[in-house]
Design an enzyme around this catalytic site. Structure first.
Site, mmCIF file in Angstrom:
data_model
loop_
_atom_site.group_PDB
_atom_site.id
_atom_site.type_symbol
_atom_site.label_atom_id
_atom_site.label_comp_id
_atom_site.label_asym_id
_atom_site.label_seq_id
_atom_site.Cartn_x
_atom_site.Cartn_y
_atom_site.Cartn_z
ATOM 1 N N ALA A 57 0.864 -1.180 0.000
ATOM 2 C CA ALA A 57 0.000 0.000 0.000
ATOM 3 C C ALA A 57 0.897 1.225 0.000
ATOM 4 C CB ALA A 57 -0.894 0.001 1.226
ATOM 5 N N LYS A 58 0.653 2.142 -0.917
ATOM 6 C CA LYS A 58 1.413 3.390 -0.903
ATOM 7 C C LYS A 58 0.672 4.320 0.060
ATOM 8 C CE LYS A 58 3.723 6.455 -4.184
ATOM 9 N NZ LYS A 58 5.050 6.368 -3.571
ATOM 10 N N ALA A 59 0.864 4.018 1.351
ATOM 11 C CA ALA A 59 0.109 4.690 2.406
ATOM 12 C C ALA A 59 0.965 5.770 3.054
ATOM 13 C CB ALA A 59 -0.320 3.677 3.455
#
Ligand code: PPE
Length: 306
Positions: free
Chosen positions: A157-159
Site C-alpha cells: 500500500a502506498k500509504a
C-alpha cells in the site's frame, strides 16, 4: 515549489489556494491516506504522455483495498481526473499526485464513517535527487532504521503513514551528508530506499529485491521488462549489503527518481564510481520509452495535449 492554478478536489476543479482541509482531518493525526506519484513527459511531436497512468490508478485502488478505504472511483475515472488536472493547469511535463485521505468526523484511531476525500495535484518536478544525480550517480548509506516487517505496515500500500519510516531514514542520511538511504528488511536483506526500488548489477546479471518488503514499483516493473527485452538477465532475488558493496553497478528506480545511478554505498565506491554502462543504457531506453520515442512501449503511455 511552483504553484499551479487548480487542484482537483472530490470531482471539482478548485483554485490552488482554496484546496484546504480541517486541522482535525483524521489523516493528519494518524496517517490514514494513500497516494500515487506519476510523471508526465513532453514528447518530440508536441504532445505529452503520462507514464503508465492506468497502472498507477490500479495501484491506488490496491492501496485503498489494503487499508479498507472505500474510494468512489474506478481506475478509469481516476485516470481521467488526472488528465483533466493536467490540462486545466496546462502542464505538458511534470508530476501528478493523487491522494485519498480519511477526512474530518469522529476523532480516534478507528476511521469509522469519516468521509474519504480525494485530491489530485500536479506541478513541475525536475530531478528528484539533484541536478547531477541522473548523470553522475549519488552517494548513499545503509540506514540504521529497518524497513517495516511484512506484518507491520503493508508495503504494497502506498500509504502516507508508511512514510514515517522513510522520513526517519532520509533525515539520517541527509544529516550525515548522503543523498539517500538504503534500507534493510527485518531479516537484514536489502529492501528499498525511502522512495525508490533498488537494483544491482554483478557479473553481467541484474538483480532487484523481491516484492516481499517493498512497494511494487511501476518503474521497477518497467525497467525489468526493458532490460529483459534488451537481452539482459534479470533476477528478482534477495541480496545482502556486502553483495551491494561488491556490485559492478547499482541504481535506484522510482517515478520521482526515474533511474538514478549509485556511485557509493557506506563509503565503498560502487564499480568505477560513476554511472555504469548498464545503468546508462537502461536510463536512456527508459527515457526514450517515456517520451514516446520507442513505439514498442506505446502501450505504456496515455497521451494528451495541453
Ligand atoms: N518504494 C517506495 C517506498 C516509494 O515511495 C516509491 C515511489 C517506489 C518504491 C517506486 O515506485 P514507482 O514510483 O511506482 O516506481 N516514491 C514516490 C514518492 C516520492 C516522494 O518523495 O514523494 C515517487 O517516486 O513518486
Amino acid at each position: 515549489m511552483q504553484t499551479m492554478k487548480f487542484i482537483w478536489f472530490d470531482g471539482k476543479m478548485v483554485p490552488w489556494d482554496q484546496a484546504q482541509v480541517h486541522v482535525l482531518t483524521h489523516a493528519l493525526h494518524y496517517g490514514s491516506a494513500i497516494f500515487e506519484g506519476i510523471r508526465a513527459y513532453a514528447c518530440a511531436d508536441g504532445a505529452s504522455a503520462v507514464f503508465r497512468l492506468e497502472d498507477h490508478c490500479k495501484r491506488m485502488l490496491d492501496s485503498a483495498k489494503i487499508l479498507r478505504m472505500e474510494l468512489p472511483y474506478s481506475a478509469e475515472q481516476l485516470a481521467e481526473a488526472c488528465i483533466e488536472t493536467l490540462t486545466a493547469n496546462k502542464l505538458a511535463e511534470g508530476y501528478i499526485r493523487p491522494l485519498s485521505f480519511v477526512g474530518h468526523g469522529e476523532m480516534g484511531v478507528y476511521p469509522g464513517n469519516n468521509p474519504v476525500q480525494t485530491i489530485i495535484a500536479v506541478w513541475p518536478w525536475g530531478a528528484y535527487l539533484g541536478a547531477d544525480a541522473l548523470e553522475k550517480g549519488i552517494r548513499v548509506k545503509t540506514s540504521t532504521f529497518a524497513r517495516s516487517h511484512v506484518n507491520t505496515c503493508m508495503s504494497k500500500a502506498k500509504a502516507s503513514g508508511n512514510y514515517i519510516n522513510s522520513i526517519l531514514a532520509k533525515i539520517e542520511a541527509k544529516e550525515e551528508g548522503f543523498d539517500e538511504a538504503v534500507m534493510l528488511d527485518t531479516s537484514g536483506f536489502v529492501s528499498e530506499a525511502t522512495g525508490e526500488n533498488i537494483f544491482i548489477v554483478r557479473e553481467g546479471v541484474i538483480k532487484t529485491t523481491p516484492l516481499t518488503s517493498i512497494l511494487g514499483g511501476i518503474t521497477r516493473k518497467s525497467i525489468v521488462a526493458l532490460a529483459r527485452d534488451l537481452g539482459y538477465t534479470v533476477e528478482e532475488q534477495q541480496f545482502t549489503r556486502d553483495e551491494f558493496y561488491i556490485a559492478d553497478e547499482a541504481f535506484f528506480t522510482g517515478t520521482a527518481a526515474e533511474l538514478t545511478p549509485i556511485r557509493e554505498l557506506d563509503h565503498r565506491q560502487i564499480g568505477a564510481g560513476h554511472a555504469g554502462p548498464v545503468a546508462k543504457h537502461l536510463q536512456k531506453e527508459f527515457f526514450r520509452a517515456a517520451r514516446g520515442e520507442n513505439p514498442k512501449y506505446a502501450g505504456w503511455l496515455h497521451r494528451y495535449t495541453v
